[in-house]
Design a protein around this motif. Structure first.
Motif, PDB file in Angstrom:
ATOM      1  N   VAL A  15      95.171  -9.189  80.992  1.00  9.02           N
ATOM      2  CA  VAL A  15      95.928  -9.495  79.774  1.00  9.02           C
ATOM      3  C   VAL A  15      95.187  -8.805  78.644  1.00  9.02           C
ATOM      4  CG1 VAL A  15      96.709 -11.302  78.192  1.00  9.02           C
ATOM      5  CG2 VAL A  15      96.730 -11.722  80.666  1.00  9.02           C
ATOM      6  N   THR A  16      95.674  -7.674  78.196  1.00 11.10           N
ATOM      7  CA  THR A  16      94.949  -6.850  77.229  1.00 11.10           C
ATOM      8  C   THR A  16      95.932  -6.225  76.240  1.00 11.10           C
ATOM      9  OG1 THR A  16      95.064  -4.605  78.168  1.00 11.10           O
ATOM     10  CG2 THR A  16      93.526  -6.160  79.228  1.00 11.10           C
ATOM     11  N   PRO A  17      95.426  -5.563  75.206  1.00 12.44           N
ATOM     12  CA  PRO A  17      96.333  -4.833  74.317  1.00 12.44           C
ATOM     13  C   PRO A  17      97.135  -3.752  75.046  1.00 12.44           C
ATOM     14  CG  PRO A  17      94.225  -5.171  73.237  1.00 12.44           C
ATOM     15  CD  PRO A  17      94.047  -5.604  74.668  1.00 12.44           C
ATOM     16  N   ARG A  33      97.673   6.022  75.234  1.00 10.69           N
ATOM     17  CA  ARG A  33      98.444   5.553  74.077  1.00 10.69           C
ATOM     18  C   ARG A  33      97.666   4.500  73.290  1.00 10.69           C
ATOM     19  NH1 ARG A  33     102.530   4.252  76.775  1.00 10.69           N
ATOM     20  NH2 ARG A  33     102.494   1.977  76.765  1.00 10.69           N
ATOM     21  N   SER A  34      97.611   4.669  71.981  1.00 10.18           N
ATOM     22  CA  SER A  34      96.878   3.745  71.117  1.00 10.18           C
ATOM     23  C   SER A  34      97.547   2.381  71.070  1.00 10.18           C
ATOM     24  CB  SER A  34      96.794   4.312  69.702  1.00 10.18           C
ATOM     25  OG  SER A  34      96.210   3.376  68.816  1.00 10.18           O
ATOM     26  N   THR A  35      96.732   1.338  70.943  1.00 15.56           N
ATOM     27  CA  THR A  35      97.255  -0.012  70.759  1.00 15.56           C
ATOM     28  C   THR A  35      96.860  -0.577  69.401  1.00 15.56           C
ATOM     29  OG1 THR A  35      95.299  -1.033  71.779  1.00 15.56           O
ATOM     30  CG2 THR A  35      97.131  -0.462  73.249  1.00 15.56           C
ATOM     31  N   THR A  36      96.207   0.217  68.579  1.00 17.34           N
ATOM     32  CA  THR A  36      95.733  -0.245  67.278  1.00 17.34           C
ATOM     33  C   THR A  36      96.891  -0.348  66.297  1.00 17.34           C
ATOM     34  OG1 THR A  36      93.618   0.859  67.678  1.00 17.34           O
ATOM     35  CG2 THR A  36      94.103   0.203  65.418  1.00 17.34           C
ATOM     36  N   THR A  37      96.917  -1.461  65.541  1.00 19.50           N
ATOM     37  CA  THR A  37      98.020  -1.671  64.607  1.00 19.50           C
ATOM     38  C   THR A  37      97.556  -2.538  63.443  1.00 19.50           C
ATOM     39  OG1 THR A  37     100.325  -2.409  64.470  1.00 19.50           O
ATOM     40  CG2 THR A  37      98.847  -3.749  65.785  1.00 19.50           C
ATOM     41  N   PRO A  38      98.160  -2.383  62.253  1.00 17.66           N
ATOM     42  CA  PRO A  38      97.844  -3.296  61.144  1.00 17.66           C
ATOM     43  C   PRO A  38      98.372  -4.685  61.439  1.00 17.66           C
ATOM     44  CG  PRO A  38      99.623  -1.807  60.532  1.00 17.66           C
ATOM     45  CD  PRO A  38      99.129  -1.341  61.869  1.00 17.66           C
ATOM     46  N   LEU A  39      97.654  -5.702  60.973  1.00 17.09           N
ATOM     47  CA  LEU A  39      98.022  -7.086  61.267  1.00 17.09           C
ATOM     48  C   LEU A  39      98.102  -7.906  59.989  1.00 17.09           C
ATOM     49  CD1 LEU A  39      95.640  -7.727  64.313  1.00 17.09           C
ATOM     50  CD2 LEU A  39      98.093  -7.263  64.414  1.00 17.09           C
ATOM     51  N   ILE A  41      97.656 -11.058  59.705  1.00 19.01           N
ATOM     52  CA  ILE A  41      96.581 -12.053  59.634  1.00 19.01           C
ATOM     53  C   ILE A  41      95.301 -11.469  59.064  1.00 19.01           C
ATOM     54  CG2 ILE A  41      97.483 -13.424  61.549  1.00 19.01           C
ATOM     55  CD1 ILE A  41      95.193 -12.234  63.255  1.00 19.01           C
ATOM     56  N   LEU A  42      95.193 -10.145  59.017  1.00 20.65           N
ATOM     57  CA  LEU A  42      94.008  -9.485  58.479  1.00 20.65           C
ATOM     58  C   LEU A  42      94.267  -8.885  57.098  1.00 20.65           C
ATOM     59  CD1 LEU A  42      92.709  -7.643  61.696  1.00 20.65           C
ATOM     60  CD2 LEU A  42      92.089  -9.910  60.832  1.00 20.65           C
ATOM     61  N   ALA A  43      95.347  -9.331  56.454  1.00 21.85           N
ATOM     62  CA  ALA A  43      95.720  -8.751  55.164  1.00 21.85           C
ATOM     63  C   ALA A  43      94.623  -8.909  54.119  1.00 21.85           C
ATOM     64  CB  ALA A  43      97.019  -9.388  54.669  1.00 21.85           C
ATOM     65  N   ASP A  44      93.885 -10.012  54.180  1.00 22.56           N
ATOM     66  CA  ASP A  44      92.820 -10.252  53.205  1.00 22.56           C
ATOM     67  C   ASP A  44      91.436  -9.912  53.752  1.00 22.56           C
ATOM     68  OD1 ASP A  44      94.657 -11.220  51.315  1.00 22.56           O
ATOM     69  OD2 ASP A  44      94.596 -13.223  52.215  1.00 22.56           O
ATOM     70  N   ALA A  45      91.377  -9.387  54.964  1.00 24.14           N
ATOM     71  CA  ALA A  45      90.097  -9.025  55.583  1.00 24.14           C
ATOM     72  C   ALA A  45      89.676  -7.626  55.146  1.00 24.14           C
ATOM     73  CB  ALA A  45      90.210  -9.096  57.096  1.00 24.14           C
ATOM     74  N   PRO A  46      88.395  -7.299  55.253  1.00 28.71           N
ATOM     75  CA  PRO A  46      87.933  -5.972  54.822  1.00 28.71           C
ATOM     76  C   PRO A  46      88.464  -4.830  55.669  1.00 28.71           C
ATOM     77  CG  PRO A  46      86.155  -7.222  55.839  1.00 28.71           C
ATOM     78  CD  PRO A  46      87.283  -8.166  55.649  1.00 28.71           C
ATOM     79  N   VAL A  47      88.880  -5.121  56.907  1.00 25.10           N
ATOM     80  CA  VAL A  47      89.557  -4.148  57.769  1.00 25.10           C
ATOM     81  C   VAL A  47      90.848  -4.814  58.237  1.00 25.10           C
ATOM     82  CG1 VAL A  47      89.479  -2.870  59.945  1.00 25.10           C
ATOM     83  CG2 VAL A  47      87.437  -3.009  58.509  1.00 25.10           C
ATOM     84  N   GLY A  48      91.966  -4.140  58.046  1.00 26.39           N
ATOM     85  CA  GLY A  48      93.252  -4.783  58.271  1.00 26.39           C
ATOM     86  C   GLY A  48      93.937  -4.446  59.573  1.00 26.39           C
ATOM     87  N   PHE A  49      93.226  -3.819  60.510  1.00 27.96           N
ATOM     88  CA  PHE A  49      93.866  -3.436  61.773  1.00 27.96           C
ATOM     89  C   PHE A  49      93.001  -3.833  62.960  1.00 27.96           C
ATOM     90  CE2 PHE A  49      91.538   0.237  60.106  1.00 27.96           C
ATOM     91  CZ  PHE A  49      90.730   0.597  61.167  1.00 27.96           C
ATOM     92  N   ALA A  50      93.635  -3.950  64.107  1.00 24.29           N
ATOM     93  CA  ALA A  50      92.936  -4.324  65.343  1.00 24.29           C
ATOM     94  C   ALA A  50      93.874  -4.021  66.504  1.00 24.29           C
ATOM     95  CB  ALA A  50      92.562  -5.805  65.322  1.00 24.29           C
ATOM     96  N   SER A  51      93.409  -4.328  67.713  1.00 21.39           N
ATOM     97  CA  SER A  51      94.246  -4.200  68.918  1.00 21.39           C
ATOM     98  C   SER A  51      94.422  -5.587  69.515  1.00 21.39           C
ATOM     99  CB  SER A  51      93.594  -3.266  69.944  1.00 21.39           C
ATOM    100  OG  SER A  51      93.663  -1.921  69.514  1.00 21.39           O
ATOM    101  N   THR A  52      95.681  -6.012  69.648  1.00 21.13           N
ATOM    102  CA  THR A  52      95.953  -7.355  70.133  1.00 21.13           C
ATOM    103  C   THR A  52      96.849  -7.327  71.366  1.00 21.13           C
ATOM    104  OG1 THR A  52      97.832  -7.556  68.626  1.00 21.13           O
ATOM    105  CG2 THR A  52      95.710  -8.406  67.855  1.00 21.13           C
ATOM    106  N   VAL A  53      96.810  -8.413  72.102  1.00 17.33           N
ATOM    107  CA  VAL A  53      97.669  -8.583  73.270  1.00 17.33           C
ATOM    108  C   VAL A  53      99.129  -8.532  72.808  1.00 17.33           C
ATOM    109  CG1 VAL A  53      98.405 -10.317  74.965  1.00 17.33           C
ATOM    110  CG2 VAL A  53      95.964  -9.858  74.599  1.00 17.33           C
ATOM    111  N   PRO A  54     100.020  -7.906  73.575  1.00 20.81           N
ATOM    112  CA  PRO A  54     101.425  -7.803  73.159  1.00 20.81           C
ATOM    113  C   PRO A  54     102.028  -9.151  72.774  1.00 20.81           C
ATOM    114  CG  PRO A  54     101.054  -6.444  75.087  1.00 20.81           C
ATOM    115  CD  PRO A  54      99.783  -7.216  74.864  1.00 20.81           C
ATOM    116  N   SER A  55     102.929  -9.121  71.796  1.00 19.93           N
ATOM    117  CA  SER A  55     103.544 -10.352  71.286  1.00 19.93           C
ATOM    118  C   SER A  55     104.389 -11.063  72.338  1.00 19.93           C
ATOM    119  CB  SER A  55     104.403 -10.038  70.064  1.00 19.93           C
ATOM    120  OG  SER A  55     105.426  -9.113  70.401  1.00 19.93           O
ATOM    121  N   THR A  56     104.674 -10.377  73.427  1.00 14.75           N
ATOM    122  CA  THR A  56     105.424 -11.004  74.517  1.00 14.75           C
ATOM    123  C   THR A  56     104.595 -12.030  75.282  1.00 14.75           C
ATOM    124  OG1 THR A  56     104.834  -9.143  75.946  1.00 14.75           O
ATOM    125  CG2 THR A  56     106.981  -9.048  74.848  1.00 14.75           C
ATOM    126  N   PHE A  57     103.277 -12.075  75.015  1.00 14.53           N
ATOM    127  CA  PHE A  57     102.441 -13.059  75.703  1.00 14.53           C
ATOM    128  C   PHE A  57     102.816 -14.458  75.237  1.00 14.53           C
ATOM    129  CE2 PHE A  57      98.829 -15.885  76.088  1.00 14.53           C
ATOM    130  CZ  PHE A  57      98.468 -15.694  77.414  1.00 14.53           C
TER     131      PHE A  57
END
Length: 409
Positions: A15-17, A33-39, A41-57
Motif C-alpha cells: 500500500v504505497t503512493p 511515474r511521479s506520485t508527488t502532489t500538492p496537498l 493539509i500542507l497548505a500552512d506547512a513550509p513544504v506543501g507537497f508530498a507523496s500519499t497513498v491513492p485516495s481510493t484507499f
C-alpha cells in the motif's frame, strides 16, 4: 526443524503512493511515474507537497468492516498490506491454523496521526476531549499487536523502530526467527503514515526535504545533480516469509529468497551518515557474508538513495567501491520516502526485480551527481537481463544501517 539458509518470499502486500497491491505498484515503479502532489493539509506547512497513498484507499471497503475509527492510518495500511501478503502466498486457513505465525513490523512514527489529533483535542477543548482509543491506536507497539489479533497470529509479536531502516530491520528479524525455529511463517515489513504538517515542519527544520516547488513532480530525484532533499511519503510493505522446505512442500510460488541480513551503527551523528560510509560498508559486508555472497558478485542494488545530496553521494561512493558490478536503482524517485516502511517496500521491489528479471529506472534522473557517475544506474526505462543476486539498502537517523541480501532461487 531449524534451517540456517534463506527464507522464501511467498507473498507480497503493498500500500504505497505507487498503488494499492503488488501489480499496480510494480507497473507504476517501472513506468517511473511521479506520485508527488500538492496537498491541502500542507497548505500552512513550509513544504506543501508530498507523496500519499491513492485516495481510493478505504480500509472499510477493503475489509468489509468498520475499522477506520478503530485504527490509526499507519495500522490501516499495514493491515491491508498484511492481508494481501497472506492471500498472495495462498496460505489456506488450515495451514495457518496449524502454524506458528510471527508478526514483525517496523515503524518510525507509529500512530502519529492519533497522537497529533489527541494533542489538538487536549489543547483546544481539554482532557475530556481525549479519545478512549488514543493509546490503543497510537502506541508504537500496537501496529503489530493489532495485526496479530486480526490475523490470529499467536507467534512472536514484535515492533522494530530504527528510523528509516525499520522495515528492513523487521525483515531481518523475521529471517532470524525462522532460522531459530521460533516461527513457521513470518509476516514482516514496515508501515508509516508520516505525511502530517508537524512532521513536514520538523524535517524542513533539518533541511532534509526538497524545496523544488518549481519542479514539484520531479522533486524526488535520487542521485541527480540537482537533488535537494527527499519528498515525504507514506505507505506499507509486508512480506510473507517461510522456510524454503515448507514453501516447497506446499508448492508455493517463491518470488525470491531473503538470504542475508546485516545491521550496524555508524556511531557518528544523530542525522548525518558517516562521511566515509563506514557503517554502510560494514552492513553490506555482513549481509553478503550471511548470504554466502561476495559483495563484488552482487548484480543489482536497490539503493536507499533518498534524494539528499549528502546521503546520495556517500551511498554512491560506497556502492562504487563495494558492489562495482551491480546495476543500481532507487525507487524513491517514484514513491518518495516512506520512512519506516521504505526498507520493506523496497525489499518487495527487489524481490519483484529478481522474479521478473526487470529493474525499474531511477525516476527523474537527468544528470548524475559527481559521486554517482561511477555507478551503472538504470535510467529512462526498465532494464531487463539476468540477475541472480541483489541487495536492498536502508539507512536511518541515529546511524541505523540495515542491508538485506536476496537471491533469485
Amino acid at each position: 526443524m531449524p534451517e540456517n539458509g534463506p527464507a522464501s518470499i511467498t507473498g507480497i502486500g503493498l500500500v504505497t503512493p505507487a498503488g494499492i497491491g503488488r501489480s499496480s505498484n510494480w507497473a507504476t515503479v517501472c513506468s517511473g511515474r511521479s506520485t508527488t502532489t500538492p496537498l491541502d493539509i500542507l497548505a500552512d506547512a513550509p513544504v506543501g507537497f508530498a507523496s500519499t497513498v491513492p485516495s481510493t484507499f478505504d480500509i472499510d471497503r477493503f475489509t468489509g468492516r468498520h475499522l477506520s475509527r478503530q485504527y490509526d492510518r499507519s495500522t490501516q495500511f499495514a493491515l491491508v498490506a498484511a492481508q494481501a501478503a497472506l492471500n498472495d502466498a495462498e496460505l489456506t486457513p488450515t495451514v495457518r491454523s496449524d502454524a506458528r505465525i510471527a508478526v514483525v513490523i517496523g515503524t518510525a512514527f507509529g500512530g502519529i496521526h492519533t497522537f497529533e489529533d489527541n494533542h489538538t483535542r487536549f489543547h483546544t477543548t481539554g482532557p475530556t476531549a481525549v479519545t478512549t482509543r488514543f493509546l490503543p491506536k497510537g502506541l508504537v507497539n500496537m501496529v503489530s499487536g493489532i495485526l496479530s489479533i486480526e490475523l490470529r497470529a499467536t507467534g512472536p509479536n514484535l515492533v522494530t523502530s530504527t528510523a528509516c531502516a525499520s522495515g528492513a530491520t523487521a525483515l531481518g528479524v523475521g529471517l532470524d526467527l525462522l532460522r531459530a525455529d521460533s516461527a513457521d511463517i513470518v509476516i514482516a515489513g514496515g508501515t508509516d503514515a508520516s505525511v502530517t504538517p508537524l512532521l513536514v515542519a520538523g524535517f524542513h527544520k533539518l533541511r532534509a526535504l526538497s524545496r523544488s516547488q518549481h519542479r514539484l513532480r520531479q522533486a524526488s530525484r535520487p542521485f541527480d545533480r540537482d537533488h535537494d532533499g527527499f519528498v515525504l511519503a507514506e505507505g506499507a510493505g509486508i512480506l510473507t516469509l517461510e522456510r524454503g522446505s515448507d514453501a516447497a512442500q506446499r508448492g508455493a510460488r517463491t518470488y525470491a529468497k531473503l538470504a542475508g541480513y546485516g545491521a550496524t551503527a555508524d556511531a557518528h551523528h544523530i542525522t548525518a551518515p558517516h562521511p566515509e560510509g563506514r557503517g554502510a560498508k560494514e552492513a553490506i559486508h555482513a549481509a553478503c557474508r550471511d548470504a554466502g555472497i561476495a559483495p563484488g558478485d552482487i548484480e543489482h542494488v536497490n539503493a536507499h538513495a533518498t534524494s539528499t545530496p549528502t546521503g546520495d553521494s556517500i551511498e554512491a561512493a560506497v556502492l562504487a567501491e563495494m558492489t562495482p558490478n551491480a546495476v543500481v536503482t532507487s525507487t524513491k524517485g517514484v514513491t518518495g520516502h516512506t520512512m519506516g516502511a521504505a526498507g520493506a517496500i523496497e525489499a518487495a521491489y527487489t524481490a519483484l526485480a529478481l522474479s521478473s528479471q526487470t529493474i525499474p529506472p531511477v525516476a527523474h534522473l537527468e544528470q548524475p551527481c559527481a559521486a554517482a557517475r561511477a555507478l551503472d544506474l538504470v535510467t529512462g526505462a526498465p532494464r531487463t537481463g539476468t540477475f541472480e543476486t541483489a541487495l536492498s539498502n536502508s539507512f536511518g537517523f541515529g546511524g541505523h544501517n540495515a542491508v538485506l541480501a536476496f537471491t533469485r532461487t
